[in-house]
Write an enzyme that holds these catalytic residues in place. Structure first.
Site, PDB file in Angstrom:
ATOM      1  N   THR A 144       0.858  -1.180   0.000  1.00  0.00           N
ATOM      2  CA  THR A 144       0.000   0.000   0.000  1.00  0.00           C
ATOM      3  C   THR A 144       0.896   1.232   0.000  1.00  0.00           C
ATOM      4  O   THR A 144       1.950   1.259   0.631  1.00  0.00           O
ATOM      5  CB  THR A 144      -1.050  -0.030   1.142  1.00  0.00           C
ATOM      6  OG1 THR A 144      -2.043   0.961   0.871  1.00  0.00           O
ATOM      7  CG2 THR A 144      -0.448   0.226   2.509  1.00  0.00           C
ATOM      8  N   CYS A 175      -3.376   7.172   8.134  1.00  0.00           N
ATOM      9  CA  CYS A 175      -3.981   5.849   8.006  1.00  0.00           C
ATOM     10  C   CYS A 175      -3.014   4.787   8.523  1.00  0.00           C
ATOM     11  O   CYS A 175      -1.834   5.056   8.715  1.00  0.00           O
ATOM     12  CB  CYS A 175      -4.285   5.548   6.548  1.00  0.00           C
ATOM     13  SG  CYS A 175      -5.544   6.606   5.822  1.00  0.00           S
ATOM     14  N   HIS A 187      -5.726  -1.263   4.585  1.00  0.00           N
ATOM     15  CA  HIS A 187      -5.377   0.163   4.661  1.00  0.00           C
ATOM     16  C   HIS A 187      -6.550   0.864   5.356  1.00  0.00           C
ATOM     17  O   HIS A 187      -7.569   1.164   4.737  1.00  0.00           O
ATOM     18  CB  HIS A 187      -5.164   0.707   3.244  1.00  0.00           C
ATOM     19  CG  HIS A 187      -4.698   2.136   3.185  1.00  0.00           C
ATOM     20  ND1 HIS A 187      -3.744   2.563   2.283  1.00  0.00           N
ATOM     21  CD2 HIS A 187      -5.049   3.234   3.884  1.00  0.00           C
ATOM     22  CE1 HIS A 187      -3.543   3.862   2.450  1.00  0.00           C
ATOM     23  NE2 HIS A 187      -4.332   4.302   3.402  1.00  0.00           N
TER      24      HIS A 187
END
Lengths: 201, 160
Positions: B23, B29, B46
């Site tokens: 990711t 995040c 994620h």
């Protein structure tokens, strides 16, 4: 968020007026001619943000201001490091290269630029819509664009499944150098009704 | 052959060796890997926000609690075994600070705590993490070795 074609067109027009105003303050701060593209509008699911923003691991310089009041949203001015360097040198009237990452004078010059541009953007929106809008103090980030966008999106503790992004490219080309930036506006869901309500859409 | 599976924001993917899960551009995040090294099965999520209950709904994969639940059930379907699962995570940074208003922006920290809590609830040991700070991370998880590669722009690279 679902937005009809008609509303997206109207929104583009509104952002065009606002970005035009932001571009003319950029032009007077830098004492140069600025070219501006018509806004592009994106309504993308969260997992496909790179459709609108390109590679998410690209290093960028980002100025971020919150737009608060009747039609809230988030405004960003995104530059590559080279363009940010040129702009800082022009703002500070200094011929030498600046270390964008560490130089505090550069940081305040960039924040001031963000402040002036987003003020102009918001003033244009407020003038024709009659909606009262304020802006936050500017925040500066120099990092991967994706990391800064995610922080901007969830900053208020919530995020829509589909993100509405309006972006306008601003560029200048002078004798020896070219530079460009991207002005982004991300309206919050409620803001659309307010802004478009003015046109009865 | 490129076996890298990209996981977008507010999403998760599961896979088996020789796949790698990646990711790009984690800010506040969190990227969470849950894996069963013995069966070479794992997933990467994620996650954007701490909890589905304090929010206005929408996609379940945005939130720590609901996303991990979905990912775990997919991992079991692929053949992962509960007692062998382990977790690693990265992200949860604070990318911007507004003068005097820093506390409003601690969403990264809240995300970190929420993921830790969910893992504990599920009885999955968190064996390594690289969270916090003020910088973005791109992460890639190798299902074959259980290694999580972390890249940053100005803070170097590391493996946890």
């Amino acid at each position: 968020m679902n937005v009809s074609e008609e509303r997206l067109e109207a929104l583009k027009e509104i952002v065009n007026i606002g970005s035009g105003n932001a571009a003319s303050s950029l032009s007077s701060m830098l004492q140069t001619r600025i070219e501006m593209t018509v806004p592009k509008v994106w309504l993308v699911p969260l997992n496909r943000l790179s459709d609108a923003l390109g590679r998410l691991d690209e290093p960028k310089v980002v100025l971020f201001l919150k737009v608060e009041g009747g039609a809230p949203g988030k405004a960003m001015f995104v530059l590559d490091e080279n363009s940010a360097g040129i702009i800082v040198r022009k703002l500070l009237r200094q011929p030498d290269n600046v270390d964008i990452l560490k130089d505090e004078m550069a940081h305040s010059a960039l924040k001031e630029l963000g402040n002036v541009m987003v003020s102009s953007f918001v003033t244009a929106l407020a003038t024709f819509s009659g909606i009262t809008l304020q802006i936050s103090v500017p925040a500066l980030g120099i990092d991967m664009i994706g990391a800064m966008i995610d922080a901007v999106l969830i900053e208020g503790g919530r995020v829509d499944d589909n993100v509405l992004i309006l972006n306008t490219k601003l560029s200048a080309s002078e004798a020896s150098e070219e530079y460009e930036g991207m002005f982004l506006f991300i309206p919050e869901e409620g803001a659309l009704d307010k802004l478009l309500g003015v046109f009865g859409i | 052959m490129n076996n890298t599976i990209i996981v977008g924001m507010a999403d998760y993917k599961v896979g088996k060796t020789p796949a790698k899960l990646m990711t790009v551009g984690l800010g506040s995040c969190i990227g969470v890997c849950i894996y069963d090294l013995q069966s070479q099965i794992g997933g990467l999520a994620h996650i954007m926000l701490p909890s589905s209950s304090e929010n206005s709904g929408g996609k379940e994969t945005k939130y720590a609690d609901t996303c991990l639940e979905l990912m775990l059930s997919d991992l079991y379907k692929l053949g992962a075994r509960a007692g062998r699962l382990k977790a690693k995570m990265a992200g949860g940074a604070q990318m911007f600070s507004f003068a005097g208003k820093a506390s409003l922006l601690k969403i990264g920290e809240r995300n970190t705590q929420a993921v830790e809590q969910e893992l504990q609830k599920a009885g999955i040991p968190l064996i390594a993490s690289d969270v916090g700070g003020t910088y973005g991370r791109t992460i890639c998880f190798d299902l074959a070795t259980g290694e999580l590669f972390i890249k940053t722009i100005n803070q170097g690279e590391k493996v946890i």
